[in-house]
Design an enzyme around this catalytic site. Structure first.
Site, PDB file in Angstrom:
ATOM      1  N   LYS A 170     111.342 116.878 -30.668  1.00 47.58           N
ATOM      2  CA  LYS A 170     112.476 115.953 -30.540  1.00 47.58           C
ATOM      3  C   LYS A 170     113.451 116.420 -29.455  1.00 47.58           C
ATOM      4  CE  LYS A 170     115.771 113.196 -30.901  1.00 47.58           C
ATOM      5  NZ  LYS A 170     116.198 112.007 -31.532  1.00 47.58           N
ATOM      6  N   CYS A 200     123.017 111.881 -28.018  1.00 48.21           N
ATOM      7  CA  CYS A 200     121.738 112.593 -28.087  1.00 48.21           C
ATOM      8  C   CYS A 200     121.420 113.343 -26.807  1.00 48.21           C
ATOM      9  CB  CYS A 200     120.616 111.603 -28.362  1.00 48.21           C
ATOM     10  SG  CYS A 200     120.936 110.601 -29.789  1.00 48.21           S
TER      11      CYS A 200
HETATM   12  N1  SAJ Z   1     120.749 106.828 -18.159  1.00 44.50           N
HETATM   13  C1  SAJ Z   1     120.849 106.940 -16.772  1.00 44.50           C
HETATM   14  N2  SAJ Z   1     119.751 106.654 -16.018  1.00 44.50           N
HETATM   15  C2  SAJ Z   1     118.568 106.261 -16.572  1.00 44.50           C
HETATM   16  C3  SAJ Z   1     118.472 106.161 -17.975  1.00 44.50           C
HETATM   17  C4  SAJ Z   1     119.576 106.449 -18.749  1.00 44.50           C
HETATM   18  O1  SAJ Z   1     121.905 107.287 -16.233  1.00 44.50           O
HETATM   19  O2  SAJ Z   1     117.639 105.998 -15.811  1.00 44.50           O
HETATM   20  C5  SAJ Z   1     121.923 107.152 -18.990  1.00 44.50           C
HETATM   21  C6  SAJ Z   1     122.400 105.971 -19.839  1.00 44.50           C
HETATM   22  O3  SAJ Z   1     123.257 105.139 -19.106  1.00 44.50           O
HETATM   23  C7  SAJ Z   1     123.121 106.691 -20.946  1.00 44.50           C
HETATM   24  C8  SAJ Z   1     122.274 107.953 -21.150  1.00 44.50           C
HETATM   25  O4  SAJ Z   1     121.533 108.105 -19.956  1.00 44.50           O
HETATM   26  O5  SAJ Z   1     124.424 107.069 -20.582  1.00 44.50           O
HETATM   27  C9  SAJ Z   1     121.352 107.928 -22.350  1.00 44.50           C
HETATM   28  O6  SAJ Z   1     120.770 106.653 -22.504  1.00 44.50           O
HETATM   29  P1  SAJ Z   1     119.244 106.423 -22.927  1.00 44.50           P
HETATM   30  O7  SAJ Z   1     119.008 104.967 -23.008  1.00 44.50           O
HETATM   31  O8  SAJ Z   1     118.358 107.197 -22.024  1.00 44.50           O
HETATM   32  O9  SAJ Z   1     119.096 107.146 -24.329  1.00 44.50           O
HETATM   33  P2  SAJ Z   1     119.896 107.092 -25.745  1.00 44.50           P
HETATM   34  O10 SAJ Z   1     120.806 108.274 -25.791  1.00 44.50           O
HETATM   35  O11 SAJ Z   1     120.493 105.775 -26.027  1.00 44.50           O
HETATM   36  O12 SAJ Z   1     118.673 107.331 -26.755  1.00 44.50           O
HETATM   37  C10 SAJ Z   1     117.870 108.511 -26.597  1.00 44.50           C
HETATM   38  C11 SAJ Z   1     116.395 108.099 -26.596  1.00 44.50           C
HETATM   39  N3  SAJ Z   1     115.584 109.220 -26.144  1.00 44.50           N
HETATM   40  C12 SAJ Z   1     114.685 109.083 -25.155  1.00 44.50           C
HETATM   41  O13 SAJ Z   1     114.511 108.044 -24.559  1.00 44.50           O
HETATM   42  C13 SAJ Z   1     113.883 110.302 -24.800  1.00 44.50           C
HETATM   43  C14 SAJ Z   1     115.990 107.663 -28.009  1.00 44.50           C
HETATM   44  O14 SAJ Z   1     114.599 107.418 -28.062  1.00 44.50           O
HETATM   45  C15 SAJ Z   1     116.359 108.756 -29.011  1.00 44.50           C
HETATM   46  O15 SAJ Z   1     116.027 108.359 -30.343  1.00 44.50           O
HETATM   47  C16 SAJ Z   1     117.862 108.935 -28.954  1.00 44.50           C
HETATM   48  O16 SAJ Z   1     118.187 109.416 -27.637  1.00 44.50           O
HETATM   49  C17 SAJ Z   1     118.259 109.957 -30.007  1.00 44.50           C
HETATM   50  O17 SAJ Z   1     118.818 109.526 -31.045  1.00 44.50           O
HETATM   51  O18 SAJ Z   1     117.948 111.144 -29.847  1.00 44.50           O
END
Ligand code: SAJ
Length: 417
Positions: free
Chosen positions: A215, A269
């Site tokens: 995880k 996360c």
């Molecule tokens: N972000 C970027 N660029 C990208 C992708 C995301 O800047 O290309 C930023 C987003 O704007 C945001 C942050 O990253 O600020 C996180 O967003 P996210 O959509 O990547 O992830 P979370 O935090 O909403 O959810 C993550 C997910 N993990 C993964 O994709 C590996 C989700 O599957 C997990 O369950 C969750 O964390 C968790 O609870 O751990």
């Protein structure tokens, strides 16, 4: 009664993961007792309402409560299985804070009985599930636990991390493959039996320590990849190159898939979990640590560029579009958009109009600044000389070039290219 191994499940922590999990299990016919320390949350759920924004969750919870399959309480009740879904934040020096997990584990000890299953879904540093066995064994010497009794234990304990994406929780809860780490093989097998009631994805069995690291690895992997995109955006700013075009072109290579730069990494996360790996293996994690520094440094770089532009104008009005940490949700936790807006409020010496369609009023952290006002999109755009796009909500994607004409634009998400 059915012939199911688990009839009653107690879900401890009714937040972004616990409440959807409770509602999905209830919708599959299980009796679910949801537990939360917040009496307001408990009262709301018992009226069939929800306290978080997540598509279709309100309908599912309402149905589960009305049919009597789901009820909320403030203390655990006897059940066949317990699922712990409480937060694991970090302290100011980036150490994991396990106080909520430990309190949740200890809270179920009095009602635990032979044959029960305990699953920790909260994201945890490696070794936490083994520690949980120890906490329970110390309080319940009348029962045996799998860290010492292995497959013969009275109580089974596993770690099965939640991996759902906010905004798609109800779909991903059912469809995602599920990693299940048992303290013993029997713990893992029984945990898979429970999830198979609702999960259509594969149940992948392993040991608890591996599941804990998997995880953390998933979120650290994403953080490192976002850091690469963010670092590239700084390089492109220095060299006067459009980062979005450069990434789009590079991604035509069959083995390159660069993520999107943004204002920084938010949420509870990805900005947190990599630190749990660093804390466990500080001498082996220079890359994970560097990625955190790049992503945490991005808001400051954006603020510096906006302030430099503001200095060229007399009393420029700034519109900040979006506070949520990502598109189309209401979650402000660890949001870089909040950090950027607050830094501008402190330094810009000018009016800042904030637009966030997913919340009803300014959060207290920003409301204390007289120069910050909560505003609708049309008037914020009309009055702004500087427009800062911080969250790529649908409402902002629809803004036309006409509405932005003559303004200085900082599009941190690349949506108006
Ligand atoms: N972000 C970027 N660029 C990208 C992708 C995301 O800047 O290309 C930023 C987003 O704007 C945001 C942050 O990253 O600020 C996180 O967003 P996210 O959509 O990547 O992830 P979370 O935090 O909403 O959810 C993550 C997910 N993990 C993964 O994709 C590996 C989700 O599957 C997990 O369950 C969750 O964390 C968790 O609870 O751990």
């Amino acid at each position: 009664m059915t012939d199911r191994e688990f009839e009653t499940v107690c879900v401890i922590g009714l937040g972004y993961v616990g409440l959807p999990t409770a509602a999905v299990l209830a919708s599959r016919g299980m009796h679910v007792v949801g537990v939360d320390i917040d009496p307001t949350t408990v009262a709301l759920i018992n009226k069939g309402k929800v306290h978080i924004v997540e598509p279709d969750l309100d309908i599912l919870v309402n149905g589960a409560v009305v049919t009597g399959k789901l009820k909320a309480t403030i203390k655990p009740e006897p059940a066949d299985a317990f699922i712990i879904a409480v937060p694991t934040p970090f302290t100011t020096d980036h150490k994991p804070d396990l106080s909520f997990v430990e309190a949740a584990v200890r809270s179920l000890a009095p009602v635990l009985k032979k044959g029960d299953l305990v699953i920790i879904e909260s994201t945890c540093p490696v070794g936490t599930t083994d520690s949980a066995c120890g906490w329970l064994a110390a309080t319940r010497p009348d029962l045996t636990f799998p860290h010492t009794a292995h497959d013969a234990a009275d109580v089974n304990i596993s770690h099965s991390p939640e991996r759902v994406l906010p905004g798609k929780v109800l779909i991903e809860l059912v469809r995602n493959d599920r990693v299940i780490g048992g303290v013993s093989q029997r713990c893992a097998e029984r945990t898979a039996n429970l999830y198979r009631v609702a999960v259509e994805g594969k149940c992948l069995l392993t040991n608890a320590r591996t599941a804990e690291l998997v995880k953390l690895t998933e979120n650290a992997y994403r953080d490192v990849n976002i850091a690469f995109a963010n670092e590239l955006s700084l390089v492109c700013d220095d060299l006067g190159i459009d980062v979005w075009e450069a990434i789009e072109l590079a991604n035509h290579h069959p083995r390159v898939n660069i993520l999107s730069p943004g204002p920084g990494v938010g949420g509870h996360c990805i900005a947190v979990d990599p630190w749990f790996i660093v804390d466990s293996a500080p001498d082996s994690t220079p890359l994970i640590r560097a990625a955190r520094a790049v992503n945490d440094g991005k808001p400051g770089k954006i603020v510096a560029r906006i302030l430099a532009a503001a200095q060229q104008l007399d009393h420029p009005a700034i519109a900040c579009l979006g506070l949520a940490y990502k598109a189309d949700i209401d979650d402000l936790r660890e949001s870089p958009a909040m950090d950027i807006t607050e830094a501008l409020a402190k330094s810009a010496g000018t009016t800042i109009r904030v637009v966030e369609p997913h919340i009803k009023q300014l959060p207290t952290r920003l409301a204390k600044y007289d120069q910050v006002t909560f505003c609708d999109l049309a008037s914020a755009l009309e009055q702004a000389q500087i427009v800062v796009l911080l969250t790529d909500h649908q409402a902002f994607r629809a803004i036309t070039p006409d509405q932005l004409a003559g303004k200085k634009i900082f599009d941190t998400r690349g949506v108006w290219r």
